[in-house]
Write an enzyme that holds these catalytic residues in place. Sequence first.
Site, PDB file in Angstrom:
ATOM      1  N   GLY A 143       5.626  62.304   8.235  1.00 47.02           N
ATOM      2  CA  GLY A 143       7.110  62.004   7.975  1.00 47.02           C
ATOM      3  C   GLY A 143       8.109  62.437   9.003  1.00 47.02           C
ATOM      4  O   GLY A 143       7.796  62.771  10.299  1.00 47.02           O
ATOM      5  N   GLN A 144       9.348  61.757   8.565  1.00 45.49           N
ATOM      6  CA  GLN A 144      10.391  61.989   9.665  1.00 45.49           C
ATOM      7  C   GLN A 144      10.316  63.618   9.919  1.00 45.49           C
ATOM      8  O   GLN A 144      10.616  63.704  11.526  1.00 45.49           O
ATOM      9  CB  GLN A 144      11.703  61.779   8.870  1.00 45.49           C
ATOM     10  CG  GLN A 144      12.961  61.547   9.781  1.00 45.49           C
ATOM     11  CD  GLN A 144      14.543  61.834   9.300  1.00 45.49           C
ATOM     12  OE1 GLN A 144      14.365  62.159   8.026  1.00 45.49           O
ATOM     13  NE2 GLN A 144      15.389  61.479   9.952  1.00 45.49           N
ATOM     14  N   LEU A 145      10.627  64.605   9.135  1.00 43.44           N
ATOM     15  CA  LEU A 145      10.519  66.152   9.739  1.00 43.44           C
ATOM     16  C   LEU A 145       9.138  66.418  10.093  1.00 43.44           C
ATOM     17  O   LEU A 145       9.193  67.098  11.291  1.00 43.44           O
ATOM     18  CB  LEU A 145      10.994  66.941   8.390  1.00 43.44           C
ATOM     19  CG  LEU A 145      10.842  68.331   8.713  1.00 43.44           C
ATOM     20  CD1 LEU A 145      11.775  68.760   9.701  1.00 43.44           C
ATOM     21  CD2 LEU A 145      11.114  69.188   7.223  1.00 43.44           C
TER      22      LEU A 145
ATOM     23  N   ASP B  37      -1.594  64.232   5.998  1.00 46.13           N
ATOM     24  CA  ASP B  37      -0.827  63.312   5.475  1.00 46.13           C
ATOM     25  C   ASP B  37      -1.709  62.471   4.576  1.00 46.13           C
ATOM     26  O   ASP B  37      -2.845  62.347   4.947  1.00 46.13           O
ATOM     27  CB  ASP B  37      -0.022  62.629   6.380  1.00 46.13           C
ATOM     28  CG  ASP B  37       1.214  61.964   5.990  1.00 46.13           C
ATOM     29  OD1 ASP B  37       2.236  62.538   6.249  1.00 46.13           O
ATOM     30  OD2 ASP B  37       1.133  61.031   4.967  1.00 46.13           O
TER      31      ASP B  37
ATOM     32  N   ASP C  29      -4.307  64.097   0.400  1.00 51.26           N
ATOM     33  CA  ASP C  29      -3.514  63.623  -0.800  1.00 51.26           C
ATOM     34  C   ASP C  29      -2.969  65.084  -1.593  1.00 51.26           C
ATOM     35  O   ASP C  29      -3.862  65.635  -2.114  1.00 51.26           O
ATOM     36  CB  ASP C  29      -4.137  62.675  -1.863  1.00 51.26           C
ATOM     37  CG  ASP C  29      -3.266  62.419  -2.797  1.00 51.26           C
ATOM     38  OD1 ASP C  29      -2.169  62.909  -3.160  1.00 51.26           O
ATOM     39  OD2 ASP C  29      -3.636  61.353  -3.926  1.00 51.26           O
TER      40      ASP C  29
ATOM     41  N   LYS D 146      13.851  69.624  -6.772  1.00 54.63           N
ATOM     42  CA  LYS D 146      14.189  70.463  -5.621  1.00 54.63           C
ATOM     43  C   LYS D 146      14.545  71.974  -6.229  1.00 54.63           C
ATOM     44  O   LYS D 146      14.588  72.986  -5.923  1.00 54.63           O
ATOM     45  CB  LYS D 146      15.043  69.962  -4.415  1.00 54.63           C
ATOM     46  CG  LYS D 146      14.485  68.965  -3.746  1.00 54.63           C
ATOM     47  CD  LYS D 146      13.435  69.630  -2.893  1.00 54.63           C
ATOM     48  CE  LYS D 146      12.904  68.486  -1.845  1.00 54.63           C
ATOM     49  NZ  LYS D 146      11.586  69.119  -1.062  1.00 54.63           N
TER      50      LYS D 146
ATOM     51  N   GLY E 220       2.128  66.346   4.767  1.00 45.99           N
ATOM     52  CA  GLY E 220       3.562  65.212   4.704  1.00 45.99           C
ATOM     53  C   GLY E 220       3.813  65.229   6.499  1.00 45.99           C
ATOM     54  O   GLY E 220       4.947  65.116   6.866  1.00 45.99           O
TER      55      GLY E 220
ATOM     56  N   TYR F  49      14.880  63.403  -7.718  1.00 47.65           N
ATOM     57  CA  TYR F  49      15.024  64.264  -6.334  1.00 47.65           C
ATOM     58  C   TYR F  49      15.484  65.727  -6.333  1.00 47.65           C
ATOM     59  O   TYR F  49      14.779  66.621  -6.089  1.00 47.65           O
ATOM     60  CB  TYR F  49      14.967  63.498  -5.051  1.00 47.65           C
ATOM     61  CG  TYR F  49      14.960  64.061  -3.828  1.00 47.65           C
ATOM     62  CD1 TYR F  49      13.994  64.459  -3.226  1.00 47.65           C
ATOM     63  CD2 TYR F  49      16.269  64.396  -3.152  1.00 47.65           C
ATOM     64  CE1 TYR F  49      13.743  65.053  -1.935  1.00 47.65           C
ATOM     65  CE2 TYR F  49      16.282  65.234  -1.723  1.00 47.65           C
ATOM     66  CZ  TYR F  49      14.959  65.502  -1.182  1.00 47.65           C
ATOM     67  OH  TYR F  49      14.946  66.008   0.047  1.00 47.65           O
TER      68      TYR F  49
END
Length: 322
Positions: A11-13, A34, A52, A146, A8, A142
């Site tokens: 992504g944003q992070l 990613d 993936d 977590k 990932g 979500y």
Amino acid sequence: MDKILITGAGGQLGTELTHMLAQVYGKKAILATDLSPEAEEKLEEIPFQTLDVMDQSSFASLIHKEKVTQIYHLAAILSATGENHPQKAWRLNMGSLLTVLELAREKPLQKIYWPSSIAVFGPNTPRHNTPQSCIQDPQTVYGISKQAGERWCSYYHLKYGVDVRSLRYPGLIGAKSLPGGGTTDYAVEIYHKALEGQPYTCFLKKDQELPMMYMPDAIKATLSLMEADASQIHIRSSYNISAMSITPDQVYQSILAHLPGFEISYEPDYRQAIAENWPCSIDDSKAREDWGWKPSFDLPRMTEDILYHLPHYFPHLHELPN
Ligand code: NAD
Ligand code: AKB
């Protein structure tokens, strides 16, 4: 020699964390991955491969071929998108974590990082100064993924000695990348609108207080946790961490101090119900005690920094007037 694989990474992070890891360990030590091939552009010269994380055999052969020693497993579906695709969110968030934990057990890998979230908390959790250990009754798929993920991390550590480390991030706000479908995304969008010279319509209520953190603090916390000696890590589910607790109105007022004409209106949608079940503020004393966590940015400092840096990363945005 370290070989660090990030999932990932686009992504944003991931975008910001991958750049920082490349700076600290050197580009050759990094393998950014990613699902989306477009992520490669954002990562400039850092070695990149599409992956993936649901494809277990490709994941395993990549770990083997590249002699990976650490994984930062970031790929996930976040809270708002997850509510629109609950089965897919569960399969991705849970399935991929179990794959990573199994790879760590079999290979074995030296260290694993996996982020949790304030989304593990729910309506019966104490909302103010939420303790490290308390009732967790998440209401989103979500949050459920977590919460279960935290239990699996703790289990793999206890049962197999896997060195897995985790933080319960609050909403992350960054200048270099865009968010990907969370409930806290308003706090990034608002700065973009302000510098486009457009009014912003917020999808949360004006006074919805949530814990948030500026991305440089999130990166600092992640690296501190991962660099800490294993003897300092006493929590193997996930550490509470905190920096600021803010409402949309407070973010708006902090921008207004720099851009006096900026306008906001409020049209709460389904994300408001998600936010209402999350804490307002977090007790992160365990992270402070165990490995010396301390944030650097409050709201005024973050706003000044974001408004200054955003036009560099998003050239269509106006610069702040002098
Ligand atoms: P994001 O949505 O911006 O990025 C997720 C990345 O995962 C995307 O680049 C996407 O292409 C990739 N991805 C999706 N499906 C994939 C698959 N099957 N295989 C490989 N890659 C896939 O998310 P983010 O904000 O960068 O969050 C990263 C992690 O941090 C997540 O685990 C998230 O739960 C956690 N977290 C983020 C925040 C936040 O505010 N951003 C807060 C708490 C926790
Ligand atoms: C989201 O809003 O889903 C994320 C998070 C707090 O985990 N930003």
